[in-house]
Design a protein around this motif. Sequence first.
Motif, short mmCIF file in Angstrom:
data_model
loop_
_atom_site.label_atom_id
_atom_site.label_comp_id
_atom_site.label_asym_id
_atom_site.label_seq_id
_atom_site.Cartn_x
_atom_site.Cartn_y
_atom_site.Cartn_z
N ARG A 107 0.83 -1.21 0.00
CA ARG A 107 0.00 0.00 0.00
C ARG A 107 0.86 1.26 0.00
N HIS A 108 1.95 1.25 0.76
CA HIS A 108 2.83 2.41 0.83
C HIS A 108 3.42 2.72 -0.55
N LEU A 109 3.82 1.68 -1.26
CA LEU A 109 4.40 1.90 -2.58
C LEU A 109 3.35 2.45 -3.56
N GLN A 110 2.12 1.99 -3.44
CA GLN A 110 1.08 2.50 -4.31
C GLN A 110 0.78 3.97 -4.00
N VAL A 111 0.77 4.31 -2.72
CA VAL A 111 0.59 5.71 -2.32
C VAL A 111 1.72 6.57 -2.87
N LEU A 112 2.94 6.07 -2.78
CA LEU A 112 4.09 6.79 -3.31
C LEU A 112 3.95 7.00 -4.82
N LYS A 113 3.55 5.97 -5.52
CA LYS A 113 3.38 6.06 -6.97
C LYS A 113 2.34 7.10 -7.33
N ASP A 114 1.27 7.18 -6.56
CA ASP A 114 0.23 8.16 -6.81
C ASP A 114 0.69 9.58 -6.48
N ASP B 65 6.61 10.97 -14.76
CA ASP B 65 6.50 9.60 -15.24
C ASP B 65 7.74 8.75 -14.95
N PRO B 66 8.95 9.29 -15.11
CA PRO B 66 10.12 8.45 -14.79
C PRO B 66 10.13 8.00 -13.33
N ASP B 67 9.70 8.89 -12.43
CA ASP B 67 9.63 8.52 -11.01
C ASP B 67 8.58 7.44 -10.79
N LYS B 68 7.44 7.58 -11.47
CA LYS B 68 6.37 6.59 -11.35
C LYS B 68 6.84 5.23 -11.84
N ARG B 69 7.56 5.22 -12.96
CA ARG B 69 8.03 3.94 -13.49
C ARG B 69 9.08 3.31 -12.57
N ALA B 70 9.87 4.15 -11.92
CA ALA B 70 10.85 3.62 -10.97
C ALA B 70 10.13 2.96 -9.79
N VAL B 71 9.03 3.58 -9.33
CA VAL B 71 8.25 2.98 -8.25
C VAL B 71 7.61 1.68 -8.72
N GLN B 72 7.09 1.71 -9.94
CA GLN B 72 6.47 0.51 -10.49
C GLN B 72 7.47 -0.64 -10.56
N GLN B 73 8.69 -0.33 -10.96
CA GLN B 73 9.73 -1.36 -11.00
C GLN B 73 10.04 -1.86 -9.59
#
Length: 300
Positions: free
Chosen positions: A167-174, A179-187
């Motif tokens: 959940r914390h990672l999903q909150v961070l992604k949101d 976009d590069p930061d989001k993709r880094a979180v997704q990875q």
Amino acid sequence: MLMHHYSTHTCKHIFTGNQQAQVWQQDIPALASRNVVLLHGILAVTAIHYAWREPARRDVYRSRALHHHSLGLPIFQEMVASASSQTAEVIVAYAILLSLWMYAFPEVAAEQQSLDDILSMVETIRGARTVSKIYRDNIMEGPMSVFLQPPLVGPALGNLEVSSVSRHLQVLKDQVDHDPDKRAVQQLQVFLGRYITGHDYNRLAATWMASVEDVYWSRLRDHQPYAVLVFAYSTLLVRASEHECWWMSGWSERILRACSDIMSPQEVVTVDWTHHEHRIRAGADELADMVRSTKGRVAE
């Protein structure tokens, strides 16, 4: 003496798994017999391991580690700059040894590194990762292929989807808006999934920062606050691995402090650093408990 220590102790305490044991006990020394850069890499890591095991002689072995590192690194950098299918396997092998060095040396040297110090070391390893992609087919024909294969998969943890870490990672992604930061979180989310369903824990924890895309890496090198925040979250995997991996000891704290130090007071407020730091620490402890619990059930 160092080579004896490597063959009797260090090679058995680098990565987990039978395949890894075969590579580090037999294949890497065989490669090192024909490539001096690998010999220096082995001896540098072994000296660090000895310093970690023998605090009373830490200064002596720290000096030996530095000596072999200083001899091997320039050769490695030249090899990366002129990489070929003939040298790719050695480059990958040394890059892994260099990763161990990067994680282990600050602990035995009692050093706190800056964020730029950390990123500069990782950047060298990222160059080797590029080589492994270009010459993947060649590397897959030899023993180093074990490092390019997907991590071993084991019993899944049923609580992944509802864990606070996820959940914390999903909150961070949101929260991040580039976009590069989001993709880094997704990875990082992908790595988290592999981490808690496999046995190659420390391998995964050491890989994320070397594998993120170049655009994100540039933002991190520019100290963009949200890119730094994402980097701090990578310590979830590191901190959860420290309990069973000697060469990661103390590393998560080192990264968190470096990330905190680089942010201005305004940036600390903007990204809500204090709140996120608490989440990272709590999440890493939860993740470590989940992994230990799963390994205990498998052992039973």
